[in-house]
Design a protein around this motif. Sequence first.
Motif, short mmCIF file in Angstrom:
data_model
loop_
_atom_site.label_atom_id
_atom_site.label_comp_id
_atom_site.label_asym_id
_atom_site.label_seq_id
_atom_site.Cartn_x
_atom_site.Cartn_y
_atom_site.Cartn_z
N GLN A 1 0.84 -1.20 0.00
CA GLN A 1 0.00 0.00 0.00
C GLN A 1 0.88 1.25 0.00
O GLN A 1 1.80 1.36 0.81
CB GLN A 1 -0.89 0.01 1.25
N GLY A 2 0.59 2.18 -0.92
CA GLY A 2 1.29 3.45 -0.93
C GLY A 2 2.50 3.52 -1.86
O GLY A 2 3.15 4.55 -1.94
N ASN B 1 -9.50 -3.48 2.18
CA ASN B 1 -9.81 -4.63 3.02
C ASN B 1 -11.15 -5.22 2.61
O ASN B 1 -11.78 -4.75 1.66
CB ASN B 1 -9.77 -4.25 4.52
N SER B 2 -11.61 -6.24 3.31
CA SER B 2 -12.83 -6.95 2.91
C SER B 2 -14.08 -6.08 3.00
O SER B 2 -15.09 -6.36 2.37
CB SER B 2 -13.01 -8.21 3.76
N ALA C 1 -8.79 -3.92 -5.09
CA ALA C 1 -8.13 -2.63 -5.19
C ALA C 1 -8.93 -1.69 -6.08
O ALA C 1 -9.67 -2.12 -6.96
CB ALA C 1 -6.72 -2.79 -5.75
N TYR C 2 -8.76 -0.39 -5.82
CA TYR C 2 -9.22 0.64 -6.73
C TYR C 2 -8.01 1.14 -7.53
O TYR C 2 -6.89 1.10 -7.03
CB TYR C 2 -9.80 1.84 -5.96
N GLY D 1 -14.01 -2.94 2.02
CA GLY D 1 -13.87 -1.91 0.99
C GLY D 1 -13.21 -0.64 1.49
O GLY D 1 -13.22 0.39 0.81
N ASN D 2 -12.60 -0.70 2.67
CA ASN D 2 -11.86 0.45 3.19
C ASN D 2 -10.37 0.29 2.88
O ASN D 2 -9.90 -0.82 2.61
CB ASN D 2 -12.05 0.57 4.71
N LEU D 3 -9.65 1.40 2.93
CA LEU D 3 -8.21 1.36 2.66
C LEU D 3 -7.46 0.52 3.67
O LEU D 3 -7.66 0.66 4.88
CB LEU D 3 -7.63 2.79 2.70
N LEU D 4 -6.57 -0.33 3.18
CA LEU D 4 -5.60 -0.98 4.07
C LEU D 4 -4.62 0.11 4.53
O LEU D 4 -4.39 1.10 3.82
CB LEU D 4 -4.84 -2.08 3.34
N SER D 5 -4.01 -0.08 5.70
CA SER D 5 -3.13 0.96 6.21
C SER D 5 -1.87 1.08 5.35
O SER D 5 -1.45 0.13 4.68
CB SER D 5 -2.80 0.73 7.69
N HIS D 6 -1.30 2.28 5.38
CA HIS D 6 -0.12 2.62 4.61
C HIS D 6 1.00 1.62 4.89
O HIS D 6 1.24 1.27 6.04
CB HIS D 6 0.32 4.05 4.98
#
Length: 127
Positions: A33-34, A57-58, A75-76, A60-65
């Motif tokens: 990520q990042g 994540n499952s 992914a988007y 639909g929120n961002l995984l941490s940096h």
Amino acid sequence: AMVEEWVYKQPDFAAQLNPIPQPKTGIRCFLVQGIKLDFMYEEDENRAWMIYYALLNSKGNLLSHRTVCEQQVNAYFRILNPQLRPIHKQRIKVGIRFYVVAGSYKVAEGVVTEVLHLVDENNSTFS
């Protein structure tokens, strides 16, 4: 802003990614990520585009940096250069296969699962 936040704000399309297992020694490049890795259509040889990802994540929120993904992940993606949008608008369809690459080095295989803001008509803004 971090690249994943920029992508997440207005994603052009969604995809499912499968990281390619990396060798124990030598060149190793992980799906993280990042990191700004490039996008290569499966049928293109040696033509990569600056289309950046945000790993989800499952829910639909961002995984941490800096999270490293070694399993399948959603992914988007967002196209960096607005002037290239018409090219990708013609090519990005559900089911299209591609690679996430670092130079010519393949880091993950992907398949487009949903077309999002790429279909917007008035999206030439540089926001």
